[in-house]
Design an enzyme around this catalytic site. Structure first.
Site, mmCIF file in Angstrom:
data_model
loop_
_atom_site.group_PDB
_atom_site.id
_atom_site.type_symbol
_atom_site.label_atom_id
_atom_site.label_comp_id
_atom_site.label_asym_id
_atom_site.label_seq_id
_atom_site.Cartn_x
_atom_site.Cartn_y
_atom_site.Cartn_z
ATOM 1 N N ASP A 74 0.897 -1.424 0.148
ATOM 2 C CA ASP A 74 0.119 0.028 0.062
ATOM 3 C C ASP A 74 0.630 0.864 0.195
ATOM 4 O O ASP A 74 0.712 2.479 -0.439
ATOM 5 C CB ASP A 74 -0.728 0.032 1.048
ATOM 6 C CG ASP A 74 -2.064 -0.980 1.219
ATOM 7 O OD1 ASP A 74 -1.908 -1.514 -0.406
ATOM 8 O OD2 ASP A 74 -2.963 -1.022 1.788
ATOM 9 N N GLY A 189 -6.445 2.869 7.390
ATOM 10 C CA GLY A 189 -4.951 3.006 7.409
ATOM 11 C C GLY A 189 -4.377 2.958 9.473
ATOM 12 O O GLY A 189 -4.845 2.682 9.694
ATOM 13 N N TYR A 190 -3.420 3.815 9.167
ATOM 14 C CA TYR A 190 -3.295 4.758 10.175
ATOM 15 C C TYR A 190 -4.424 5.050 11.128
ATOM 16 O O TYR A 190 -4.371 4.783 12.374
ATOM 17 C CB TYR A 190 -2.073 6.415 10.123
ATOM 18 C CG TYR A 190 -1.691 6.250 11.531
ATOM 19 C CD1 TYR A 190 -1.316 5.748 12.264
ATOM 20 C CD2 TYR A 190 -0.959 7.899 11.641
ATOM 21 C CE1 TYR A 190 -0.520 6.211 14.014
ATOM 22 C CE2 TYR A 190 -0.501 8.695 12.837
ATOM 23 C CZ TYR A 190 -0.280 7.433 13.497
ATOM 24 O OH TYR A 190 0.524 8.167 14.473
ATOM 25 N N LEU A 192 -7.473 3.996 11.200
ATOM 26 C CA LEU A 192 -8.100 2.119 11.982
ATOM 27 C C LEU A 192 -6.938 1.607 13.388
ATOM 28 O O LEU A 192 -7.505 1.031 14.194
ATOM 29 C CB LEU A 192 -8.012 1.477 10.976
ATOM 30 C CG LEU A 192 -9.130 -0.085 11.047
ATOM 31 C CD1 LEU A 192 -9.793 0.315 11.656
ATOM 32 C CD2 LEU A 192 -8.329 -0.813 10.361
#
Length: 296
Positions: A74, A189-190, A192
């Site tokens: 990603d 991403g971060y 979550l």
């Protein structure tokens, strides 16, 4: 058809799959333009009959590129935002990394991918971006991100105070290690990992998520992405970190920051049978529960 190939690099186990991809592209008579640093490493392992076209920046990409293929995880795909910019060239994420929320096409799907390009049996999703405005130049001519914008304390310094405003109205002062404003794409991403909610990619929202907040009653909040979110930062340290995806700048408390929705979007290609729910079930292992296999 023409594609551009981008990668940060690869490990020896990836060489066979890269060779397979190049063979499939040649079979389909699809010409490839290579990211120059990637090609300089690749040519040491895979011989080329002739030197291919190369690019090293967005301006080098030929005008007739139909797709940009990201070979990696990603993080590698997030880099491609800096190359496709507002051209609307669809990005294809082939997962040579680990989790692969964005780079969702597996190494075992390379043949199916190339065939889908030929048959045009694929889907293209439009993903919104977040744009940063500041009272000093930051991030050059790429002041936007696909996943998130963050303000964060630097190194091991004390927590920061981030005064946050929504369309000019005071929202909250976050006493925390940092603050994340994520797009729907970045919600997995971060944000979550810091307790933020999962948001569907086509939702018209931003997610504001504190990083290790000092006040336990402070929780992530979802706001419309038509909002302008502005910040004033202070703390015991003179310097703080400001990021757009994996790109980073160091700022001080005199810098005024505001984020909003970018005017253009990024196109991500996926295969027909893959969608967001499919990704959630496979990457987060939703539904993998012994009770689901018990017949009563």
């Amino acid at each position: 058809m023409q594609v551009a190939l981008y990668s940060r690099g690869f490990i020896s186990e990836d060489i066979a799959n890269i060779r397979l991809l190049l063979d499939e592209l040649q079979r389909a008579e699809i010409s490839a333009t290579f990211y120059e640093p990637f090609y300089r490493i690749l040519v040491q392992y895979i011989p080329f009959e002739k030197d291919p076209a190369l690019f090293s920046c967005a301006e080098d990409l030929p005008g007739k590129i139909d797709f940009l293929m990201s070979l990696g995880g990603d993080g590698t795909l997030l880099d491609t935002v800096c190359y496709v910019r507002d051209t609307n060239i669809p990005v294809i994420g082939i997962n040579f990394g680990r989790l692969g929320f964005l780079a969702s096409i597996g190494k075992d799907e390379i043949h199916a991918l190339v065939q889908a390009l030929l048959d045009r049996t694929y889907m293209v999703d439009q993903r919104s971006l977040i744009h940063l405005d500041a009272n000093i130049p930051l991030f050059g001519d790429i002041p936007y991100a696909l996943n998130e914008f963050t303000i964060h304390k630097k190194d091991t310094s004390a927590m920061v105070k981030i005064h946050t405003y929504l369309n000019g109205e005071f929202l909250n002062t976050y006493w925390a290690d940092g603050l994340i404003v994520s797009t729907p794409t970045g919600s997995t991403g971060y944000s979550l990992s810091c307790g933020g909610p999962i948001v569907f990619p086509d939702a018209g929202n931003f997610v504001i998520t504190p990083v290790a907040p000092h006040n336990l009653n402070v929780r992530p909040i979802i706001v419309p992405n038509e909002s302008v979110i502005s910040f004033e930062v202070e703390g015991r340290s003179d310097q703080f970190l400001c990021t757009l995806d994996s790109r980073m700048e160091t700022i001080d408390s005199s810098v005024q920051l505001a984020v909003k929705k970018e005017k253009f979007k990024i196109s991500l290609l996926r295969l027909d049978e893959s969608n967001f729910l499919h990704t959630l079930r496979n990457k987060l292992l939703w539904g993998i529960d012994a009770r689901n296999r018990i017949k009563i």
